[in-house]
Design an enzyme around this catalytic site. Structure first.
Site, PDB file in Angstrom:
ATOM      1  CE  LYS A 194      30.261  36.763  41.350  1.00  0.00           C
ATOM      2  NZ  LYS A 194      29.195  37.294  42.183  1.00  0.00           N
ATOM      3  N   GLY A 252      38.991  44.855  40.546  1.00  0.00           N
ATOM      4  CA  GLY A 252      39.602  44.830  39.212  1.00  0.00           C
ATOM      5  C   GLY A 252      41.064  44.397  39.276  1.00  0.00           C
ATOM      6  CD  GLU A 269      32.257  50.286  33.324  1.00  0.00           C
ATOM      7  OE1 GLU A 269      32.723  51.201  34.046  1.00  0.00           O
ATOM      8  OE2 GLU A 269      31.113  49.871  33.414  1.00  0.00           O
ATOM      9  CB  CYS A 303      30.888  53.169  36.778  1.00  0.00           C
ATOM     10  SG  CYS A 303      29.923  52.748  35.341  1.00  0.00           S
ATOM     11  CD  GLU A 403      33.175  54.618  41.883  1.00  0.00           C
ATOM     12  OE1 GLU A 403      33.772  53.593  42.239  1.00  0.00           O
ATOM     13  OE2 GLU A 403      32.645  54.743  40.762  1.00  0.00           O
TER      14      GLU A 403
HETATM   15  P1  NAP Z   1      32.787  44.613  43.653  1.00  0.00           P
HETATM   16  O1  NAP Z   1      33.163  43.986  44.933  1.00  0.00           O
HETATM   17  O2  NAP Z   1      33.860  45.060  42.741  1.00  0.00           O
HETATM   18  O3  NAP Z   1      31.790  43.596  42.924  1.00  0.00           O
HETATM   19  C1  NAP Z   1      31.610  43.483  41.542  1.00  0.00           C
HETATM   20  C2  NAP Z   1      31.517  42.021  41.162  1.00  0.00           C
HETATM   21  O4  NAP Z   1      32.751  41.375  41.444  1.00  0.00           O
HETATM   22  C3  NAP Z   1      30.463  41.254  41.947  1.00  0.00           C
HETATM   23  O5  NAP Z   1      29.891  40.264  41.128  1.00  0.00           O
HETATM   24  C4  NAP Z   1      31.288  40.624  43.030  1.00  0.00           C
HETATM   25  O6  NAP Z   1      30.694  39.498  43.593  1.00  0.00           O
HETATM   26  C5  NAP Z   1      32.541  40.263  42.288  1.00  0.00           C
HETATM   27  N1  NAP Z   1      33.719  40.051  43.121  1.00  0.00           N
HETATM   28  C6  NAP Z   1      33.989  40.529  44.358  1.00  0.00           C
HETATM   29  N2  NAP Z   1      35.183  40.104  44.787  1.00  0.00           N
HETATM   30  C7  NAP Z   1      35.696  39.338  43.810  1.00  0.00           C
HETATM   31  C8  NAP Z   1      36.915  38.616  43.656  1.00  0.00           C
HETATM   32  N3  NAP Z   1      37.847  38.587  44.610  1.00  0.00           N
HETATM   33  N4  NAP Z   1      37.119  37.931  42.514  1.00  0.00           N
HETATM   34  C9  NAP Z   1      36.211  37.944  41.535  1.00  0.00           C
HETATM   35  N5  NAP Z   1      35.034  38.598  41.620  1.00  0.00           N
HETATM   36  C10 NAP Z   1      34.777  39.296  42.752  1.00  0.00           C
HETATM   37  O7  NAP Z   1      31.880  45.851  43.906  1.00  0.00           O
HETATM   38  P2  NAP Z   1      30.833  46.012  45.088  1.00  0.00           P
HETATM   39  O8  NAP Z   1      31.335  45.449  46.371  1.00  0.00           O
HETATM   40  O9  NAP Z   1      29.560  45.528  44.567  1.00  0.00           O
HETATM   41  O10 NAP Z   1      30.827  47.571  45.219  1.00  0.00           O
HETATM   42  C11 NAP Z   1      31.940  48.221  45.838  1.00  0.00           C
HETATM   43  C12 NAP Z   1      32.340  49.441  45.058  1.00  0.00           C
HETATM   44  O11 NAP Z   1      32.596  49.094  43.694  1.00  0.00           O
HETATM   45  C13 NAP Z   1      31.270  50.497  44.957  1.00  0.00           C
HETATM   46  O12 NAP Z   1      31.256  51.283  46.099  1.00  0.00           O
HETATM   47  C14 NAP Z   1      31.684  51.234  43.727  1.00  0.00           C
HETATM   48  O13 NAP Z   1      32.670  52.161  44.055  1.00  0.00           O
HETATM   49  C15 NAP Z   1      32.280  50.169  42.849  1.00  0.00           C
HETATM   50  N6  NAP Z   1      31.339  49.689  41.825  1.00  0.00           N
HETATM   51  C16 NAP Z   1      31.539  50.087  40.547  1.00  0.00           C
HETATM   52  C17 NAP Z   1      30.668  49.665  39.564  1.00  0.00           C
HETATM   53  C18 NAP Z   1      30.814  50.074  38.160  1.00  0.00           C
HETATM   54  O14 NAP Z   1      29.824  50.083  37.442  1.00  0.00           O
HETATM   55  N7  NAP Z   1      32.006  50.361  37.681  1.00  0.00           N
HETATM   56  C19 NAP Z   1      29.585  48.855  39.882  1.00  0.00           C
HETATM   57  C20 NAP Z   1      29.434  48.440  41.206  1.00  0.00           C
HETATM   58  C21 NAP Z   1      30.328  48.865  42.153  1.00  0.00           C
HETATM   59  P3  NAP Z   1      29.709  39.639  44.859  1.00  0.00           P
HETATM   60  O15 NAP Z   1      28.922  40.867  44.710  1.00  0.00           O
HETATM   61  O16 NAP Z   1      28.900  38.445  44.730  1.00  0.00           O
HETATM   62  O17 NAP Z   1      30.608  39.647  46.048  1.00  0.00           O
END
Ligand code: NAP
Ligand code: MG
Length: 511
Positions: A194, A252, A269, A303, A403
């Site tokens: 996904k 996570g 991660e 990250c 972060e």
């Molecule tokens: P996120 O919400 O954690 O999204 C990552 C993935 O998880 C996306 O595919 C997202 O889907 C999915 N997701 C969201 N809610 C979920 C749930 N309840 N159950 C299962 N999967 C779910 O991250 P983001 O909103 O893109 O970014 C927010 C913050 O995350 C950033 O500001 C940053 O701090 C952190 N981040 C970290 C990394 C890393 O490499 N470690 C990468 C991106 C972001 P959708 O996008 O389709 O909603």
């Protein structure tokens, strides 16, 4: 200067993009779609099928069938390895096309996606392909104290975990897909991927290349959609054996809860607030380039961002000047233009969050030495945030603890090695770290003391298919890349055969 799109790219985004389930392209069961915008212009790039729980269920069942009945698990390791190698070749053949899609969808400079993301993704598949033929168990000499006459032949089998759900973020869409799919396929699993709603394009294109490489139907399924629906139902699905997730620490945690139902194996991660430490004896020109690369590459949306720059007192003023001066010269602009060094932030919520963090820091009295109103030019439209540097940051402040996931650097002074290590490790996270010194003993000593999954010395951000990558603390657990990644997708079975020809009476056990 106008930018021409590859014809394949034009065609690809010219039509609505569907889900890839059981080797077939299909609309979402609900018939719904969502738009993926270009963050540099705000325009809609393409409409994407909005998969939800029903589509996830279909994909999971297809993956289950492919795992249990399909040719994938029965193929010889050599055959599987050749197919995985071919995926790497196809990525290289389509590097420009994939880089254009990535640049349009995510906003990263085309040149970066072309030079780094594509080749790294290809290298991961090529590296993993070699492992397909090298997954081995052990023979074990065992002693069973209460069975004195027994003579055992004991060995281990290393088997795929089964059906794997993989959920990835928007910052490195192609690369994250590669890091997750490579080891899962090499070890014989089947997958439902996904991608992030903000950046689904390269994962969809990759699904086509994976099929072209000869991966049988149902082995890789790509379900685009939202996290709260598609992602959450994948994490909770009782027929899924493992979830691999990259994204926020907050989500996570939700994944761990959702996975508890059938006790899925989980690897995470997550975020980071990584320290990049510059000692007095470092080569400051190199260290300042490393500091800039650490935080402003990918616009800080990584990250591993070296978002806390720890600098020793003797070189502190000089480093602040070097880093702030260089930050002001970074050229922001259209990611497709070769002169562009930093593109826009990848999406609106992220943009708003970064701006809020900067405003909050200024309200709290932080000293900004580069950023808005401090020189440098920012395009008028699009989600652009100028490279921002704060000096004299307190490691206890929000700037240093949270972060930001954007182009915002906090510089923190320190006195000596012990002080540097204390500040570096004073974080909820433990993902990456950097050390700049010419003192060999100091480099190795500090590397041992840092709480982090990666320590870079006199470099920052180097990534290789062969090197294990992951975090500790709230940065998650499990490793991607390298041999270690395979372990996340394997389980060990122990086989014990009694060769003695006698079966001892269990009621006559002697201890
Ligand atoms: P996120 O919400 O954690 O999204 C990552 C993935 O998880 C996306 O595919 C997202 O889907 C999915 N997701 C969201 N809610 C979920 C749930 N309840 N159950 C299962 N999967 C779910 O991250 P983001 O909103 O893109 O970014 C927010 C913050 O995350 C950033 O500001 C940053 O701090 C952190 N981040 C970290 C990394 C890393 O490499 N470690 C990468 C991106 C972001 P959708 O996008 O389709 O909603
Ligand atoms: Mg997009």
């Amino acid at each position: 200067m106008t930018v021409t799109l590859d014809r394949n790219v034009e065609q690809f985004i010219g039509a609505p993009r569907q889900l890839f389930i059981n080797g077939q392209w299909a609309d979402a069961a609900s018939g719904k779609t969502f738009a993926t915008p270009n963050p540099a212009t705000g325009e809609t790039l393409a409409n994407i099928a909005e998969g939800d729980a029903e589509d996830i269920d279909r994909a999971v069942r297809a993956a289950r069938r492919a795992f249990e009945e399909g040719p994938w698990s029965r193929m010889t390791p050599s055959e599987r390895g050749r197919i995985i190698w071919r995926i790497g070749d196809l990525i290289l053949e389509h590097t420009d096309e994939l880089a254009q899609l990535e640049s349009l969808d995510n906003g990263k400079p085309f040149a970066v996606a072309q030079a780094a993301d594509g080749p790294l993704a290809a290298d991961l598949f090529h590296y993993m392909a070699g492992w397909a033929t090298k997954i081995e168990g052990n023979t074990i000499n065992i002693s069973v104290p209460y069975m004195p006459g027994a003579n055992f032949h004991s060995y281990t089998l290393r088997e795929p975990v089964g059906v794997v759900g993989q959920i990835i973020p928007w910052n490195f869409p192609l690369l994250m897909a590669a890091w997750k799919l490579g080891p899962a396929l090499t070890t014989g699993n089947t997958v439902i991927l996904k991608p992030a709603e903000q950046t689904p394009l390269t994962a969809i294109r990759l699904a086509g290349l994976i099929a072209e490489a000869g991966v049988p139907e149902g082995v890789v399924n790509v379900v685009t959609g939202f996290g709260e629906t598609a992602g959450a139902s994948l994490a909770a699905h009782p027929m899924v054996d493992k979830i691999a997730f990259t994204g926020s620490t907050e989500v996570g945690r939700l994944i761990v809860h959702a996975a508890a139902g059938n006790l899925k194996k989980v690897s995470l991660e997550l975020g980071g607030k990584s320290p990049n430490i510059v000692f007095d004896d470092a080569d400051l020109d190199r260290a300042s380039v490393g500091a800039i690369a650490g935080i402003f590459a990918a616009g800080g949306q990584t990250c591993i961002a070296g978002s806390r720059l720890l600098v020793q007192q003797g070189v502190y003023q000089r480093m602040v000047e070097l880093v702030a001066g260089r930050a002001r010269q970074i050229r922001l602009g259209d990611p497709r233009l070769p002169a562009t060094q930093m593109g826009p932030v990848a999406n609106r919520p992220q943009y708003d969050r970064i701006r809020e963090m900067i405003a909050g820091a200024l309200d709290a009295g932080a000293r900004r030495v580069a950023g808005e109103g401090q020189g440098g030019s920012v395009p008028e439209s699009g989600l652009f945030v100028p490279p921002t540097v704060f000096a004299d940051v307190d490691n206890g402040s929000a700037l240093a603890r949270e972060e930001i996931f954007g182009p915002v650097l906090s510089i923190i002074p320190f006195r000596d090695t012990e002080h540097a290590v204390r500040i570096a490790n004073d974080s909820e996270y433990g993902l990456a770290s950097g050390v700049w010194t010419n003192d060999l003993t100091r480099a190795h000593t500090v590397a041992r003391k840092l709480v982090a999954g990666t320590v870079w010395v006199n470099t920052y951000r180097a990534a290789a298919a062969q090197a294990p990558f992951g975090g500790t603390r709230r940065s998650g657990y499990g490793r991607e890349r390298g041999e270690e990644a395979l372990r996340e997708y394997l389980r060990t079975k122990n086989v014990m055969i009694d060769l003695s020809g006698r079966t001892p009476d269990p009621f006559a056990i002697r201890t």
